[in-house]
Motif scaffolding. Structure first.
Motif, PDB file in Angstrom:
ATOM      1  N   ARG A  70       0.862  -1.180   0.000  1.00  0.00           N
ATOM      2  CA  ARG A  70       0.000   0.000   0.000  1.00  0.00           C
ATOM      3  C   ARG A  70       0.896   1.226   0.000  1.00  0.00           C
ATOM      4  NH1 ARG A  70      -4.798  -1.773   4.250  1.00  0.00           N
ATOM      5  NH2 ARG A  70      -5.974  -2.971   2.711  1.00  0.00           N
ATOM      6  N   ILE A  71       0.816   2.006  -1.066  1.00  0.00           N
ATOM      7  CA  ILE A  71       1.734   3.136  -1.222  1.00  0.00           C
ATOM      8  C   ILE A  71       1.037   4.453  -0.875  1.00  0.00           C
ATOM      9  CG2 ILE A  71       3.302   4.308  -2.838  1.00  0.00           C
ATOM     10  CD1 ILE A  71       4.004   1.337  -2.206  1.00  0.00           C
ATOM     11  N   VAL A  72      -0.186   4.604  -1.387  1.00  0.00           N
ATOM     12  CA  VAL A  72      -0.959   5.824  -1.134  1.00  0.00           C
ATOM     13  C   VAL A  72      -2.351   5.423  -0.666  1.00  0.00           C
ATOM     14  CG1 VAL A  72      -2.005   7.860  -2.229  1.00  0.00           C
ATOM     15  CG2 VAL A  72       0.325   7.190  -2.843  1.00  0.00           C
ATOM     16  N   SER A  73      -2.846   6.070   0.388  1.00  0.00           N
ATOM     17  CA  SER A  73      -4.184   5.794   0.915  1.00  0.00           C
ATOM     18  C   SER A  73      -5.122   6.923   0.499  1.00  0.00           C
ATOM     19  CB  SER A  73      -4.160   5.743   2.442  1.00  0.00           C
ATOM     20  OG  SER A  73      -3.198   4.813   2.894  1.00  0.00           O
ATOM     21  N   PHE A  74      -6.369   6.589   0.236  1.00  0.00           N
ATOM     22  CA  PHE A  74      -7.346   7.669   0.014  1.00  0.00           C
ATOM     23  C   PHE A  74      -8.662   7.334   0.695  1.00  0.00           C
ATOM     24  CE2 PHE A  74     -10.008   5.650  -3.233  1.00  0.00           C
ATOM     25  CZ  PHE A  74      -9.150   4.762  -3.870  1.00  0.00           C
ATOM     26  N   VAL A  75      -9.350   8.378   1.117  1.00  0.00           N
ATOM     27  CA  VAL A  75     -10.648   8.197   1.772  1.00  0.00           C
ATOM     28  C   VAL A  75     -11.614   9.229   1.209  1.00  0.00           C
ATOM     29  CG1 VAL A  75     -11.822   7.804   3.957  1.00  0.00           C
ATOM     30  CG2 VAL A  75      -9.331   7.735   3.887  1.00  0.00           C
ATOM     31  N   PHE A  76     -12.776   8.754   0.786  1.00  0.00           N
ATOM     32  CA  PHE A  76     -13.823   9.627   0.261  1.00  0.00           C
ATOM     33  C   PHE A  76     -14.996   9.539   1.234  1.00  0.00           C
ATOM     34  CE2 PHE A  76     -17.502  10.286  -2.686  1.00  0.00           C
ATOM     35  CZ  PHE A  76     -17.227  11.613  -2.990  1.00  0.00           C
ATOM     36  N   TYR A  77     -15.376  10.681   1.797  1.00  0.00           N
ATOM     37  CA  TYR A  77     -16.368  10.672   2.880  1.00  0.00           C
ATOM     38  C   TYR A  77     -17.795  10.898   2.385  1.00  0.00           C
ATOM     39  CZ  TYR A  77     -12.154  10.863   5.638  1.00  0.00           C
ATOM     40  OH  TYR A  77     -10.920  10.579   6.180  1.00  0.00           O
ATOM     41  N   LEU A  78     -18.735  10.296   3.109  1.00  0.00           N
ATOM     42  CA  LEU A  78     -20.133  10.282   2.672  1.00  0.00           C
ATOM     43  C   LEU A  78     -21.093  10.801   3.739  1.00  0.00           C
ATOM     44  CD1 LEU A  78     -19.992   6.687   1.111  1.00  0.00           C
ATOM     45  CD2 LEU A  78     -19.913   8.843  -0.130  1.00  0.00           C
ATOM     46  N   ASN A  79     -20.606  11.672   4.621  1.00  0.00           N
ATOM     47  CA  ASN A  79     -21.422  12.085   5.766  1.00  0.00           C
ATOM     48  C   ASN A  79     -21.986  13.488   5.596  1.00  0.00           C
ATOM     49  OD1 ASN A  79     -20.565   9.670   7.368  1.00  0.00           O
ATOM     50  ND2 ASN A  79     -18.584  10.660   7.034  1.00  0.00           N
ATOM     51  N   GLU A  80     -23.284  13.552   5.279  1.00  0.00           N
ATOM     52  CA  GLU A  80     -23.865  14.886   5.088  1.00  0.00           C
ATOM     53  C   GLU A  80     -24.056  15.556   6.447  1.00  0.00           C
ATOM     54  OE1 GLU A  80     -27.129  12.836   2.978  1.00  0.00           O
ATOM     55  OE2 GLU A  80     -28.413  14.218   4.109  1.00  0.00           O
ATOM     56  N   ASN A  81     -23.974  16.856   6.450  1.00  0.00           N
ATOM     57  CA  ASN A  81     -24.156  17.669   7.664  1.00  0.00           C
ATOM     58  C   ASN A  81     -23.303  17.198   8.836  1.00  0.00           C
ATOM     59  OD1 ASN A  81     -26.187  19.083   6.273  1.00  0.00           O
ATOM     60  ND2 ASN A  81     -27.660  17.493   6.815  1.00  0.00           N
ATOM     61  N   TRP A  82     -22.057  16.885   8.582  1.00  0.00           N
ATOM     62  CA  TRP A  82     -21.169  16.489   9.682  1.00  0.00           C
ATOM     63  C   TRP A  82     -20.769  17.750  10.459  1.00  0.00           C
ATOM     64  CZ3 TRP A  82     -20.504  11.543  11.013  1.00  0.00           C
ATOM     65  CH2 TRP A  82     -19.531  11.239  11.969  1.00  0.00           C
ATOM     66  N   HIS A  83     -21.040  17.775  11.756  1.00  0.00           N
ATOM     67  CA  HIS A  83     -20.770  18.976  12.548  1.00  0.00           C
ATOM     68  C   HIS A  83     -19.537  18.789  13.420  1.00  0.00           C
ATOM     69  CE1 HIS A  83     -25.207  19.209  11.821  1.00  0.00           C
ATOM     70  NE2 HIS A  83     -24.759  20.313  11.289  1.00  0.00           N
ATOM     71  N   ASP A  84     -19.067  19.889  13.973  1.00  0.00           N
ATOM     72  CA  ASP A  84     -17.862  19.861  14.796  1.00  0.00           C
ATOM     73  C   ASP A  84     -17.908  18.832  15.925  1.00  0.00           C
ATOM     74  OD1 ASP A  84     -16.431  21.581  13.372  1.00  0.00           O
ATOM     75  OD2 ASP A  84     -16.582  23.287  14.758  1.00  0.00           O
ATOM     76  N   GLY A  85     -19.023  18.749  16.628  1.00  0.00           N
ATOM     77  CA  GLY A  85     -19.097  17.838  17.768  1.00  0.00           C
ATOM     78  C   GLY A  85     -19.262  16.367  17.387  1.00  0.00           C
ATOM     79  N   ASP A  86     -19.322  16.079  16.101  1.00  0.00           N
ATOM     80  CA  ASP A  86     -19.577  14.695  15.665  1.00  0.00           C
ATOM     81  C   ASP A  86     -18.338  13.807  15.737  1.00  0.00           C
ATOM     82  OD1 ASP A  86     -22.224  15.268  15.239  1.00  0.00           O
ATOM     83  OD2 ASP A  86     -21.968  15.699  13.103  1.00  0.00           O
ATOM     84  N   GLY A  87     -17.171  14.412  15.984  1.00  0.00           N
ATOM     85  CA  GLY A  87     -15.938  13.616  16.103  1.00  0.00           C
ATOM     86  C   GLY A  87     -15.587  12.937  14.791  1.00  0.00           C
TER      87      GLY A  87
END
Ligand SMILES: O=C(O)CCC(=O)C(=O)O
Ligand SMILES: [Fe+2]
Length: 209
Positions: free
Chosen positions: A133-150
């Motif tokens: 594994r040379i390069v990692s990538f992450v594509f996020y799917l969380n709508e309305n993610w707020h500061d307190g959501d960790g």
């Protein structure tokens, strides 16, 4: 939405300069929706498995290290909604091979979700028993993610000091060198993503370690 060469160029530049890059608002809304619908469908069909650590004989499930559930994706399936994401990844592979000579041959990806209260302790994606594994990538799917959501992805330097903290916001693509120390902070609501790794061998050979 940006064109593919521009995204690839931006990420390559970030990787060369500091070892990571972030692109927000990657996909058009309609394409993002299709991916999210597919994700939910798979969850309803109970297609996810508890993720483990290590491979083959090293494989163990340790809830204290990582709490996510995963479902591998067939990266050759061009009809899958995630193909829109792969179009960017393909361009990135070409760009990285041209500019950084990383010798990327293939990639592997999975859907992942972390139930509320889970995270993934500090680790590297590239290590002795998994050097491909040379390069990692992450594509996020969380709508309305707020500061307190960790659930932030935190990247660390070799001294274990944080160098970047990224909220898992919908339509954000984070890319980093797999040798980088990183962590997923405990999340306060379910956290969804597509995670992938650019490999220096064809996926058929990853079982060799
Ligand atoms: O979801 C993330 O932000 C990172 C996940 C991760 O580190 C992994 O699956 O190895
Ligand atoms: Fe990781």
């Amino acid at each position: 939405m940006y064109n593919h060469p521009f995204v690839a160029e931006t990420i390559s530049a970030g990787i060369i300069e500091k070892g990571y890059a972030v692109v927000d608002n990657l996909l058009p809304e309609s394409e993002l929706q299709l991916i999210k619908e597919r994700f939910e469908e798979l969850q309803q069909e109970d297609e996810f498995l508890k993720a483990g650590i290590g491979k083959q004989i090293h494989f163990t499930i340790d809830n204290t290290v990582r709490g996510d559930f995963i479902r591998w994706i067939d990266t050759k399936d061009q009809s899958a909604p995630v193909y829109k994401l792969y179009e960017y990844v393909n361009e990135l592979v070409q760009n990285l091979n041209r500019t950084c000579f990383l010798g990327i041959k293939d990639y592997e990806t999975h859907y992942a979700y972390y139930p509320k209260g889970k995270g993934y302790k500090m680790h590297r994606d590239r290590f002795k028993t998994n050097p491909h594994r040379i390069v990692s990538f992450v594509f996020y799917l969380n709508e309305n993610w707020h500061d307190g959501d960790g659930g932030e992805l935190v990247l660390y330097n070799e001294e274990k000091q944080p160098i970047e903290t990224l909220a898992p916001k919908e339509n954000r693509l984070a890319v980093f060198l797999s040798e980088t120390l990183h962590e997923v902070k405990e999340c306060n609501s379910e956290r969804r993503s597509i995670t992938g790794w650019l490999l220096d061998i064809p996926t058929e050979l990853t079982f060799l370690g």
